[in-house]
Design an enzyme around this catalytic site. Structure first.
Site, PDB file in Angstrom:
ATOM      1  N   HIS A 193       0.824  -1.198   0.000  1.00 16.85           N
ATOM      2  CA  HIS A 193       0.000   0.000   0.000  1.00 16.85           C
ATOM      3  C   HIS A 193       0.860   1.250   0.000  1.00 16.85           C
ATOM      4  CE1 HIS A 193       1.002  -0.550   4.261  1.00 16.85           C
ATOM      5  NE2 HIS A 193       0.714   0.740   4.438  1.00 16.85           N
ATOM      6  N   ASP A 210       0.682   5.056   1.767  1.00 20.21           N
ATOM      7  CA  ASP A 210      -0.007   5.744   2.857  1.00 20.21           C
ATOM      8  C   ASP A 210      -0.867   6.896   2.332  1.00 20.21           C
ATOM      9  OD1 ASP A 210       1.063   4.138   4.841  1.00 20.21           O
ATOM     10  OD2 ASP A 210       2.771   5.473   5.204  1.00 20.21           O
ATOM     11  N   ARG A 221       5.497   6.584  14.137  1.00 23.93           N
ATOM     12  CA  ARG A 221       5.466   7.020  12.748  1.00 23.93           C
ATOM     13  C   ARG A 221       4.983   8.448  12.631  1.00 23.93           C
ATOM     14  NH1 ARG A 221       1.441   6.278   7.765  1.00 23.93           N
ATOM     15  NH2 ARG A 221       0.537   7.971   9.010  1.00 23.93           N
TER      16      ARG A 221
END
Length: 307
Positions: free
Chosen positions: A133, A135, A298
Site C-alpha cells: 500500500h 499511505d 510514525r
C-alpha cells in the site's frame, strides 16, 4: 556461430510471468548522478533503499546536510539510519520537518506527542499492515513521505519491504503504458479501514474523507519520473471503464508491487529509523512475529495533489 548470443525470453500470457532482464534505473536515465560530501550511502539494492552513515538524527541538521539527505531520498526512495538511540518523538518531528508538516492519519492511534502515531502490536493487537500500500492515497493530497522509528522489535521477524513504483511503471509493456497513460482511479478508505467500523462510524468519517481520484500514472513532484500509482487496499476502480474491465486491469497493475526485483527489505533493530518517499514507493509490513511485541512510532509528512 557467436556463442554469446542469447535467446530472448518468450512472451508469456500471465501478468507476472516475465523473466530475464528488467529495467531498474535508480534515477531517470538523463539525470545527473548525485554526489555526497557530508554522509555515506550504503546501497541495499542497486536502485532502491540505502543505509545512511555519518548522520546523528537527534543533533541539529544544517542546511547543507539537509540538502544531501533530501537528495538521497529522491535518489534511493527509502533511507535507513541505524543506532539512532537518542532520537525521541520531538527530534523525530524535527527530522520529518526537513520535508514538511506532519499529517495525522485519521485512523491511527495517537502517541503522546502530537503528529506522532504509536503503533504497538502484540498478542492482543495484531498487525494489519501486511498488504502492499501507499499511505494516505485515499486523501486528496496523499502523504509525501513517512518517518518510522523502531522503539521495540521482536527477536526475529517484523521486517518491512518497499517497492519502487518507478521500476513498476518502467517495466510495463509499451501497449500497457499507452493504455493507462490518461486514466484516473478512485481511492477510498472504506473497503479497508471501514471494514472495522460500524455504519455510524463510517458515516462520521465519510463527511471529512470522501473518495478521491488520482491519475493511474503520476509524475513525481520532485523528480518528474512517471510512477504507477494504484495500490491494493485503497484503489477501488478505474474511472470510465466497465466494472469487469476495471477489475481486470487493477488486478494486473497492483500485482506489479510484488515483483522482487523492484523491492528492498529491511531488518529492524532498536534505534533504527526509516524515511520513505510515499509517492515513489509502496510498502508492506511483514506480520511474521505474532504474538511477539513490536512498537514503532510514525510521522507522515503532508503532501500535495498529484498530477
Amino acid at each position: 556461430m557467436d556463442s554469446a548470443v542469447t535467446t530472448p525470453a518468450p512472451a508469456l500470457d500471465k501478468p507476472l510471468m516475465h523473466y530475464g532482464k528488467r529495467t531498474l534505473d535508480r534515477v531517470a536515465p538523463d539525470s545527473e548522478q548525485p554526489h555526497y560530501r557530508l554522509l555515506t550511502v550504503r546501497p541495499l539494492t542497486p536502485h532502491i533503499g540505502a543505509e545512511i552513515e555519518g548522520v546523528d538524527l537527534w543533533r541539529p541538521i544544517g542546511d547543507d546536510l539537509a540538502s544531501e539527505i533530501r537528495q538521497a531520498l529522491l535518489e534511493w526512495k527509502v533511507l535507513f539510519f541505524r543506532d539512532q538511540h537518542s532520537l525521541d518523538p520531538t527530534t523525530q518531528l524535527a527530522f520529518a520537518n526537513l520535508w514538511g508538516e506532519p499529517e495525522p492519519n485519521p485512523f491511527f492511534p495517537k502517541g503522546d506527542t502530537p503528529g506522532v502515531s504509536r503503533l504497538a502490536k502484540d498478542a492482543m493487537a495484531i498487525g494489519t499492515e501486511n498488504i502492499w500500500h501507499s499511505d494516505h492515497s485515499f486523501m486528496a493530497a496523499p502523504a509525501l513521505g513517512s518517518v518510522l522509528r523502531a522503539v521495540e522489535v521482536p527477536a526475529a521477524g517484523g521486517d518491512t519491504m518497499w517497492a519502487d513504483m518507478a521500476a513498476a511503471y518502467d517495466n510495463l509493456t509499451e501497449s500497457m503504458k499507452t493504455r493507462i497513460e490518461n486514466l484516473t482511479a478512485v481511492h477510498d478508505w472504506v473497503p479497508s479501514w471501514g471494514a472495522l467500523m460500524t455504519e455510524q462510524q463510517v458515516a462520521t468519517h465519510r463527511a471529512n474523507l470522501p473518495a478521491v481520484e488520482h491519475p493511474v500514472v503520476v509524475r513525481h513532484p520532485g523528480t518528474g519520473r512517471r510512477l504507477l500509482y494504484v495500490n491494493e487496499p485503497f484503489t477501488t476502480r478505474i474511472v470510465g471503464l466497465p466494472d469487469p474491465e476495471s477489475r481486470e486491469l487493477l488486478d494486473e497493475l497492483v500485482l506489479q508491487a510484488r515483483i522482487p526485483e523492484y523491492q528492498v527489505r529491511f531488518r529492524w533493530q532498536p534505534g533504527s529509523v526509516a524515511i520513505w518517499d510515499n509517492i515513489a514507493t509502496q510498502h508492506y509490513a511483514i506480520n511474521d512475529y505474532f504474538p511477539q511485541r513490536r512498537v514503532m512510532e510514525r510521522i507522515a509528512i503532508a503532501g500535495v495533489p498529484l498530477a
